[in-house]
Design a protein around this motif. Structure first.
Motif, PDB file in Angstrom:
ATOM      1  N   MET A 141    -103.011 -17.398  24.676  1.00 55.82           N
ATOM      2  CA  MET A 141    -104.015 -16.924  24.574  1.00 55.82           C
ATOM      3  C   MET A 141    -104.200 -15.594  23.966  1.00 55.82           C
ATOM      4  O   MET A 141    -104.757 -15.467  23.162  1.00 55.82           O
ATOM      5  N   LEU A 142    -103.539 -15.425  25.551  1.00 54.24           N
ATOM      6  CA  LEU A 142    -103.456 -13.443  25.107  1.00 54.24           C
ATOM      7  C   LEU A 142    -102.599 -13.024  23.262  1.00 54.24           C
ATOM      8  O   LEU A 142    -103.894 -12.169  23.228  1.00 54.24           O
ATOM      9  N   GLY A 143    -101.576 -13.757  23.108  1.00 53.44           N
ATOM     10  CA  GLY A 143    -101.161 -13.356  21.994  1.00 53.44           C
ATOM     11  C   GLY A 143    -102.659 -13.080  20.937  1.00 53.44           C
ATOM     12  O   GLY A 143    -102.203 -12.297  19.978  1.00 53.44           O
ATOM     13  N   LEU A 144    -102.966 -15.155  20.700  1.00 51.80           N
ATOM     14  CA  LEU A 144    -103.867 -15.159  19.863  1.00 51.80           C
ATOM     15  C   LEU A 144    -105.733 -13.902  19.886  1.00 51.80           C
ATOM     16  O   LEU A 144    -105.597 -13.646  18.485  1.00 51.80           O
ATOM     17  N   CYS A 145    -105.532 -13.507  20.884  1.00 51.14           N
ATOM     18  CA  CYS A 145    -106.717 -12.659  21.033  1.00 51.14           C
ATOM     19  C   CYS A 145    -106.337 -11.320  20.456  1.00 51.14           C
ATOM     20  O   CYS A 145    -107.128 -11.114  20.203  1.00 51.14           O
ATOM     21  N   GLN A 146    -105.004 -10.944  20.827  1.00 51.30           N
ATOM     22  CA  GLN A 146    -104.698  -9.569  20.137  1.00 51.30           C
ATOM     23  C   GLN A 146    -104.711  -9.483  19.433  1.00 51.30           C
ATOM     24  O   GLN A 146    -104.589  -8.360  18.907  1.00 51.30           O
ATOM     25  N   LEU A 147    -104.826 -10.586  18.711  1.00 46.98           N
ATOM     26  CA  LEU A 147    -104.601 -10.417  16.636  1.00 46.98           C
ATOM     27  C   LEU A 147    -105.544 -10.336  16.303  1.00 46.98           C
ATOM     28  O   LEU A 147    -105.811  -9.570  15.174  1.00 46.98           O
ATOM     29  N   PHE A 148    -106.709 -11.181  16.842  1.00 47.39           N
ATOM     30  CA  PHE A 148    -107.351 -11.695  16.245  1.00 47.39           C
ATOM     31  C   PHE A 148    -108.935 -11.723  16.814  1.00 47.39           C
ATOM     32  O   PHE A 148    -109.626 -11.711  16.749  1.00 47.39           O
ATOM     33  N   GLY A 149    -108.996 -11.457  18.506  1.00 48.56           N
ATOM     34  CA  GLY A 149    -109.969 -11.121  19.502  1.00 48.56           C
ATOM     35  C   GLY A 149    -110.614  -9.805  19.616  1.00 48.56           C
ATOM     36  O   GLY A 149    -110.107  -9.510  18.689  1.00 48.56           O
ATOM     37  N   THR A 150    -111.410 -10.361  20.553  1.00 49.06           N
ATOM     38  CA  THR A 150    -112.084  -9.349  20.834  1.00 49.06           C
ATOM     39  C   THR A 150    -111.221  -8.558  22.400  1.00 49.06           C
ATOM     40  O   THR A 150    -110.897  -9.009  22.681  1.00 49.06           O
TER      41      THR A 150
ATOM     42  N   ALA B 155     -98.269 -22.545  37.135  1.00 54.49           N
ATOM     43  CA  ALA B 155     -97.305 -21.963  36.363  1.00 54.49           C
ATOM     44  C   ALA B 155     -98.226 -22.814  34.757  1.00 54.49           C
ATOM     45  O   ALA B 155     -97.594 -21.431  33.392  1.00 54.49           O
ATOM     46  N   ALA B 156     -98.497 -24.066  34.506  1.00 54.84           N
ATOM     47  CA  ALA B 156     -99.338 -23.678  33.359  1.00 54.84           C
ATOM     48  C   ALA B 156     -99.782 -23.366  32.302  1.00 54.84           C
ATOM     49  O   ALA B 156    -100.366 -22.498  31.731  1.00 54.84           O
ATOM     50  N   MET B 157    -101.393 -23.031  33.474  1.00 53.16           N
ATOM     51  CA  MET B 157    -102.269 -22.478  33.970  1.00 53.16           C
ATOM     52  C   MET B 157    -101.471 -20.324  32.794  1.00 53.16           C
ATOM     53  O   MET B 157    -102.332 -20.282  32.392  1.00 53.16           O
ATOM     54  N   ARG B 158    -100.868 -20.209  33.855  1.00 48.24           N
ATOM     55  CA  ARG B 158    -100.222 -19.086  33.376  1.00 48.24           C
ATOM     56  C   ARG B 158     -99.833 -18.872  32.115  1.00 48.24           C
ATOM     57  O   ARG B 158    -100.301 -18.098  31.178  1.00 48.24           O
ATOM     58  N   LYS B 159     -98.992 -19.870  31.901  1.00 49.93           N
ATOM     59  CA  LYS B 159     -98.122 -19.682  30.290  1.00 49.93           C
ATOM     60  C   LYS B 159     -99.635 -19.670  28.679  1.00 49.93           C
ATOM     61  O   LYS B 159     -99.488 -19.793  28.059  1.00 49.93           O
ATOM     62  N   LEU B 160    -100.626 -20.630  29.460  1.00 45.03           N
ATOM     63  CA  LEU B 160    -101.656 -21.073  28.844  1.00 45.03           C
ATOM     64  C   LEU B 160    -101.986 -19.655  28.202  1.00 45.03           C
ATOM     65  O   LEU B 160    -102.179 -19.136  26.689  1.00 45.03           O
ATOM     66  N   GLY B 161    -102.165 -18.902  29.545  1.00 41.93           N
ATOM     67  CA  GLY B 161    -103.377 -17.976  29.196  1.00 41.93           C
ATOM     68  C   GLY B 161    -102.616 -16.421  29.018  1.00 41.93           C
ATOM     69  O   GLY B 161    -102.719 -15.811  27.848  1.00 41.93           O
ATOM     70  N   HIS B 162    -101.531 -16.749  28.798  1.00 46.85           N
ATOM     71  CA  HIS B 162     -99.932 -16.058  28.044  1.00 46.85           C
ATOM     72  C   HIS B 162    -100.557 -16.152  25.876  1.00 46.85           C
ATOM     73  O   HIS B 162     -99.941 -15.257  25.357  1.00 46.85           O
TER      74      HIS B 162
ATOM     75  N   ALA C 107    -112.710  -8.157  25.120  1.00 46.41           N
ATOM     76  CA  ALA C 107    -112.886  -8.780  26.054  1.00 46.41           C
ATOM     77  C   ALA C 107    -112.174  -9.612  25.893  1.00 46.41           C
ATOM     78  O   ALA C 107    -111.795 -10.515  27.514  1.00 46.41           O
ATOM     79  N   GLN C 108    -111.859 -10.986  25.020  1.00 44.08           N
ATOM     80  CA  GLN C 108    -111.653 -11.598  24.965  1.00 44.08           C
ATOM     81  C   GLN C 108    -109.456 -12.183  25.997  1.00 44.08           C
ATOM     82  O   GLN C 108    -109.097 -12.607  26.461  1.00 44.08           O
ATOM     83  N   VAL C 109    -109.295 -10.690  25.162  1.00 44.90           N
ATOM     84  CA  VAL C 109    -107.593  -9.507  25.450  1.00 44.90           C
ATOM     85  C   VAL C 109    -107.941  -9.896  27.247  1.00 44.90           C
ATOM     86  O   VAL C 109    -106.967  -9.936  27.501  1.00 44.90           O
ATOM     87  N   SER C 110    -109.099  -8.218  27.676  1.00 49.28           N
ATOM     88  CA  SER C 110    -108.668  -8.703  29.314  1.00 49.28           C
ATOM     89  C   SER C 110    -109.081  -9.863  30.016  1.00 49.28           C
ATOM     90  O   SER C 110    -108.072  -9.009  30.944  1.00 49.28           O
ATOM     91  N   LEU C 111    -110.192 -10.788  29.592  1.00 51.09           N
ATOM     92  CA  LEU C 111    -109.670 -12.091  30.118  1.00 51.09           C
ATOM     93  C   LEU C 111    -108.322 -12.387  30.158  1.00 51.09           C
ATOM     94  O   LEU C 111    -108.091 -13.334  31.285  1.00 51.09           O
ATOM     95  N   CYS C 112    -107.866 -12.648  29.192  1.00 52.05           N
ATOM     96  CA  CYS C 112    -106.622 -13.445  28.719  1.00 52.05           C
ATOM     97  C   CYS C 112    -105.408 -13.339  29.675  1.00 52.05           C
ATOM     98  O   CYS C 112    -104.638 -13.365  30.407  1.00 52.05           O
ATOM     99  N   GLU C 113    -105.297 -11.764  29.536  1.00 51.61           N
ATOM    100  CA  GLU C 113    -104.430 -10.918  30.412  1.00 51.61           C
ATOM    101  C   GLU C 113    -105.071 -10.791  31.906  1.00 51.61           C
ATOM    102  O   GLU C 113    -103.882 -11.602  32.426  1.00 51.61           O
ATOM    103  N   ALA C 114    -105.836 -11.124  32.121  1.00 48.72           N
ATOM    104  CA  ALA C 114    -106.285 -11.725  34.034  1.00 48.72           C
ATOM    105  C   ALA C 114    -105.842 -12.933  34.426  1.00 48.72           C
ATOM    106  O   ALA C 114    -105.324 -13.732  34.975  1.00 48.72           O
ATOM    107  N   LEU C 115    -105.515 -13.929  33.204  1.00 49.33           N
ATOM    108  CA  LEU C 115    -105.572 -15.367  33.375  1.00 49.33           C
ATOM    109  C   LEU C 115    -104.098 -14.991  33.415  1.00 49.33           C
ATOM    110  O   LEU C 115    -104.041 -16.137  34.212  1.00 49.33           O
ATOM    111  N   GLU C 116    -103.611 -14.406  32.655  1.00 55.58           N
ATOM    112  CA  GLU C 116    -102.094 -14.839  32.583  1.00 55.58           C
ATOM    113  C   GLU C 116    -101.217 -14.254  33.715  1.00 55.58           C
ATOM    114  O   GLU C 116    -100.302 -14.713  34.397  1.00 55.58           O
TER     115      GLU C 116
END
Length: 92
Positions: A40-49, A31-38, A51-60
């Motif tokens: 990171m997803l928000g941060l990467c959606q705003l400022f990342g690439t 649960a903590a790993m998925r929450k952290l993925g979420h 590829a980063q967004v896609s991988l964070c979505e997979a983590l979440e």
């Protein structure tokens, strides 16, 4: 993103999240790993690439450690590669 200090802070934040993810992995806290993925997803959606967004979505969305582990390895490599290329760019 032409401000080098902003880029450095962005990647420092991602590194902090990766370390937290690895700590959660040691305790098996999915649960903590998925929450952290979420987060990171928000941060990467705003400022990342993309590829980063896609991988964070997979983590979440991951439902098992077997899914998270390879994604985490790829994400760490992707972030390192993106960081190297973005910090190496001349300021605009």
């Amino acid at each position: 993103m032409s401000d080098p200090s902003f880029i450095s802070r962005f990647y420092a934040s991602l590194e902090d999240y990766l370390q937290q993810l690895e700590q959660a992995a040691l305790t098996g806290d999915l649960a903590a790993m998925r929450k952290l993925g979420h987060k990171m997803l928000g941060l990467c959606q705003l400022f990342g690439t993309p590829a980063q967004v896609s991988l964070c979505e997979a983590l979440e969305a991951a439902e098992t450690w077997a899914v998270i582990k390879p994604v985490l390895i790829i994400l760490r490599a992707q972030i390192a590669s993106d960081k190297d290329s973005s910090i190496g760019e001349p300021a605009r």
